[in-house]
Scaffold this motif. Sequence first.
Motif, PDB file in Angstrom:
ATOM      1  N   MET A   1    -106.791  56.009  19.278  1.00 17.96           N
ATOM      2  CA  MET A   1    -106.155  56.968  18.500  1.00 17.96           C
ATOM      3  C   MET A   1    -106.104  56.484  17.110  1.00 17.96           C
ATOM      4  SD  MET A   1    -102.330  58.612  19.323  1.00 17.96           S
ATOM      5  CE  MET A   1    -101.229  58.672  17.885  1.00 17.96           C
ATOM      6  N   PRO A   2    -106.888  57.629  16.195  1.00 18.18           N
ATOM      7  CA  PRO A   2    -106.829  57.140  14.747  1.00 18.18           C
ATOM      8  C   PRO A   2    -105.099  57.059  14.343  1.00 18.18           C
ATOM      9  CG  PRO A   2    -107.391  59.527  14.922  1.00 18.18           C
ATOM     10  CD  PRO A   2    -107.086  58.743  16.357  1.00 18.18           C
ATOM     11  N   LYS A   3    -105.053  56.194  13.119  1.00 20.12           N
ATOM     12  CA  LYS A   3    -103.921  56.100  12.513  1.00 20.12           C
ATOM     13  C   LYS A   3    -103.882  57.137  11.340  1.00 20.12           C
ATOM     14  CE  LYS A   3    -103.608  51.277  13.001  1.00 20.12           C
ATOM     15  NZ  LYS A   3    -103.324  49.748  12.539  1.00 20.12           N
ATOM     16  N   ARG A   4    -102.574  57.686  11.316  1.00 18.11           N
ATOM     17  CA  ARG A   4    -102.226  58.726  10.217  1.00 18.11           C
ATOM     18  C   ARG A   4    -102.178  58.070   9.117  1.00 18.11           C
ATOM     19  NH1 ARG A   4     -97.845  62.490  12.894  1.00 18.11           N
ATOM     20  NH2 ARG A   4     -97.232  60.627  13.618  1.00 18.11           N
ATOM     21  N   ILE A   5    -102.313  58.506   7.983  1.00 17.86           N
ATOM     22  CA  ILE A   5    -102.081  57.994   6.602  1.00 17.86           C
ATOM     23  C   ILE A   5    -101.366  59.344   5.689  1.00 17.86           C
ATOM     24  CG2 ILE A   5    -103.024  57.387   4.478  1.00 17.86           C
ATOM     25  CD1 ILE A   5    -105.225  55.713   6.154  1.00 17.86           C
ATOM     26  N   LEU A   6    -100.389  59.136   5.180  1.00 15.21           N
ATOM     27  CA  LEU A   6     -99.655  59.988   4.463  1.00 15.21           C
ATOM     28  C   LEU A   6     -99.387  59.630   3.305  1.00 15.21           C
ATOM     29  CD1 LEU A   6     -96.789  61.084   6.931  1.00 15.21           C
ATOM     30  CD2 LEU A   6     -98.990  62.112   6.772  1.00 15.21           C
ATOM     31  N   GLN A   7     -99.493  60.523   2.213  1.00  9.64           N
ATOM     32  CA  GLN A   7     -99.086  60.280   0.666  1.00  9.64           C
ATOM     33  C   GLN A   7     -97.739  60.881   0.502  1.00  9.64           C
ATOM     34  OE1 GLN A   7    -101.999  61.738  -1.937  1.00  9.64           O
ATOM     35  NE2 GLN A   7    -100.709  61.060  -3.820  1.00  9.64           N
ATOM     36  N   GLY A   8     -96.903  59.775  -0.288  1.00 11.31           N
ATOM     37  CA  GLY A   8     -95.339  60.327  -0.566  1.00 11.31           C
ATOM     38  C   GLY A   8     -94.905  59.341  -1.823  1.00 11.31           C
ATOM     39  N   VAL A   9     -93.745  59.702  -2.106  1.00 17.94           N
ATOM     40  CA  VAL A   9     -92.913  59.005  -3.216  1.00 17.94           C
ATOM     41  C   VAL A   9     -91.935  58.162  -2.819  1.00 17.94           C
ATOM     42  CG1 VAL A   9     -91.872  59.622  -5.163  1.00 17.94           C
ATOM     43  CG2 VAL A   9     -93.755  61.267  -4.661  1.00 17.94           C
ATOM     44  N   VAL A  10     -91.685  57.176  -3.289  1.00 12.70           N
ATOM     45  CA  VAL A  10     -90.740  56.116  -2.963  1.00 12.70           C
ATOM     46  C   VAL A  10     -89.332  56.603  -3.380  1.00 12.70           C
ATOM     47  CG1 VAL A  10     -89.793  53.741  -2.848  1.00 12.70           C
ATOM     48  CG2 VAL A  10     -92.318  54.063  -2.741  1.00 12.70           C
ATOM     49  N   VAL A  11     -88.336  56.818  -2.638  1.00 10.79           N
ATOM     50  CA  VAL A  11     -87.164  57.492  -2.978  1.00 10.79           C
ATOM     51  C   VAL A  11     -86.020  56.318  -2.905  1.00 10.79           C
ATOM     52  CG1 VAL A  11     -87.586  59.740  -2.619  1.00 10.79           C
ATOM     53  CG2 VAL A  11     -86.465  58.310  -0.801  1.00 10.79           C
ATOM     54  N   SER A  12     -86.173  55.036  -2.256  1.00  8.89           N
ATOM     55  CA  SER A  12     -85.322  53.916  -2.335  1.00  8.89           C
ATOM     56  C   SER A  12     -85.895  52.749  -1.947  1.00  8.89           C
ATOM     57  CB  SER A  12     -84.529  54.554  -0.956  1.00  8.89           C
ATOM     58  OG  SER A  12     -83.403  53.280  -0.878  1.00  8.89           O
ATOM     59  N   ASP A  13     -85.511  51.790  -2.537  1.00  9.87           N
ATOM     60  CA  ASP A  13     -86.088  50.383  -2.328  1.00  9.87           C
ATOM     61  C   ASP A  13     -84.941  49.561  -2.016  1.00  9.87           C
ATOM     62  OD1 ASP A  13     -85.476  50.370  -5.167  1.00  9.87           O
ATOM     63  OD2 ASP A  13     -87.139  49.635  -5.956  1.00  9.87           O
ATOM     64  N   LYS A  14     -83.818  49.775  -1.940  1.00  7.07           N
ATOM     65  CA  LYS A  14     -82.684  48.782  -1.791  1.00  7.07           C
ATOM     66  C   LYS A  14     -82.710  48.066  -0.742  1.00  7.07           C
ATOM     67  CE  LYS A  14     -79.890  52.010  -4.538  1.00  7.07           C
ATOM     68  NZ  LYS A  14     -79.565  51.316  -5.380  1.00  7.07           N
ATOM     69  N   GLN A  15     -83.360  48.389   0.339  1.00  8.94           N
ATOM     70  CA  GLN A  15     -83.432  47.251   1.625  1.00  8.94           C
ATOM     71  C   GLN A  15     -84.502  46.177   1.622  1.00  8.94           C
ATOM     72  OE1 GLN A  15     -83.407  49.678   5.326  1.00  8.94           O
ATOM     73  NE2 GLN A  15     -83.161  51.622   4.021  1.00  8.94           N
ATOM     74  N   ASN A  16     -84.422  45.159   2.259  1.00  6.74           N
ATOM     75  CA  ASN A  16     -85.120  44.054   2.110  1.00  6.74           C
ATOM     76  C   ASN A  16     -86.271  44.488   2.851  1.00  6.74           C
ATOM     77  OD1 ASN A  16     -86.104  41.581   1.555  1.00  6.74           O
ATOM     78  ND2 ASN A  16     -84.938  40.627   3.132  1.00  6.74           N
ATOM     79  N   LYS A  17     -87.554  44.507   2.358  1.00  4.20           N
ATOM     80  CA  LYS A  17     -88.794  44.519   2.921  1.00  4.20           C
ATOM     81  C   LYS A  17     -89.175  45.925   3.444  1.00  4.20           C
ATOM     82  CE  LYS A  17     -89.739  39.885   4.176  1.00  4.20           C
ATOM     83  NZ  LYS A  17     -90.468  38.910   5.138  1.00  4.20           N
ATOM     84  N   THR A  18     -88.161  47.004   2.769  1.00  2.00           N
ATOM     85  CA  THR A  18     -88.286  48.271   3.477  1.00  2.00           C
ATOM     86  C   THR A  18     -88.300  49.483   2.323  1.00  2.00           C
ATOM     87  OG1 THR A  18     -87.350  47.771   5.424  1.00  2.00           O
ATOM     88  CG2 THR A  18     -87.329  50.217   4.829  1.00  2.00           C
ATOM     89  N   VAL A  19     -88.981  50.235   2.060  1.00  2.00           N
ATOM     90  CA  VAL A  19     -88.685  51.493   1.276  1.00  2.00           C
ATOM     91  C   VAL A  19     -88.858  52.634   2.137  1.00  2.00           C
ATOM     92  CG1 VAL A  19     -90.051  50.376  -0.659  1.00  2.00           C
ATOM     93  CG2 VAL A  19     -91.295  51.553   1.199  1.00  2.00           C
ATOM     94  N   VAL A  20     -88.014  53.793   1.504  1.00  2.00           N
ATOM     95  CA  VAL A  20     -87.839  55.086   2.146  1.00  2.00           C
ATOM     96  C   VAL A  20     -88.922  55.910   1.173  1.00  2.00           C
ATOM     97  CG1 VAL A  20     -86.485  56.996   2.448  1.00  2.00           C
ATOM     98  CG2 VAL A  20     -85.693  54.757   2.901  1.00  2.00           C
ATOM     99  N   VAL A  21     -89.962  56.633   1.936  1.00  2.00           N
ATOM    100  CA  VAL A  21     -90.756  57.280   1.478  1.00  2.00           C
ATOM    101  C   VAL A  21     -90.649  58.744   1.621  1.00  2.00           C
ATOM    102  CG1 VAL A  21     -93.282  57.841   1.137  1.00  2.00           C
ATOM    103  CG2 VAL A  21     -92.540  55.476   1.597  1.00  2.00           C
ATOM    104  N   LYS A  22     -90.667  59.831   0.728  1.00  2.00           N
ATOM    105  CA  LYS A  22     -90.542  61.225   1.004  1.00  2.00           C
ATOM    106  C   LYS A  22     -91.764  61.737   1.047  1.00  2.00           C
ATOM    107  CE  LYS A  22     -89.414  63.973  -2.518  1.00  2.00           C
ATOM    108  NZ  LYS A  22     -88.380  64.700  -3.536  1.00  2.00           N
ATOM    109  N   VAL A  23     -91.986  62.444   1.925  1.00  2.00           N
ATOM    110  CA  VAL A  23     -93.356  63.207   2.156  1.00  2.00           C
ATOM    111  C   VAL A  23     -93.257  64.550   2.333  1.00  2.00           C
ATOM    112  CG1 VAL A  23     -95.467  63.169   3.770  1.00  2.00           C
ATOM    113  CG2 VAL A  23     -94.402  61.161   3.528  1.00  2.00           C
ATOM    114  N   GLU A  24     -93.974  65.457   1.595  1.00  2.00           N
ATOM    115  CA  GLU A  24     -93.921  66.855   1.452  1.00  2.00           C
ATOM    116  C   GLU A  24     -95.091  67.691   1.917  1.00  2.00           C
ATOM    117  OE1 GLU A  24     -94.591  69.781  -2.148  1.00  2.00           O
ATOM    118  OE2 GLU A  24     -92.566  68.764  -2.256  1.00  2.00           O
ATOM    119  N   ARG A  25     -94.967  68.464   2.821  1.00  2.00           N
ATOM    120  CA  ARG A  25     -95.924  69.327   3.172  1.00  2.00           C
ATOM    121  C   ARG A  25     -95.831  70.584   3.129  1.00  2.00           C
ATOM    122  NH1 ARG A  25     -95.543  71.710   8.794  1.00  2.00           N
ATOM    123  NH2 ARG A  25     -93.299  71.525   9.217  1.00  2.00           N
TER     124      ARG A  25
END
Length: 80
Positions: A1-25
Amino acid sequence: MPKRILQGVVVSDKQNKTVVVKVERRFTHPLFQKTVRRTKHYHAHDENGAFKVGDTVFIEETAPISKLKRWRVVENAANA
């Protein structure tokens, strides 16, 4: 199964080693034929903490990393 790749904008980087990305469709409404925008937030793994709020990034589907993280940041979309 191919891996999906999405494009988005980082909306939060406060967590350690984690970012929250907002993806719009965008899609056309089946009845009204109007363009509709839907957004969704994804928790993505950022090992080095290299990405900041406002960066446009590509995220790739991966095996579960934690309770919420099923994606990892591949690269900055501005550099691609």
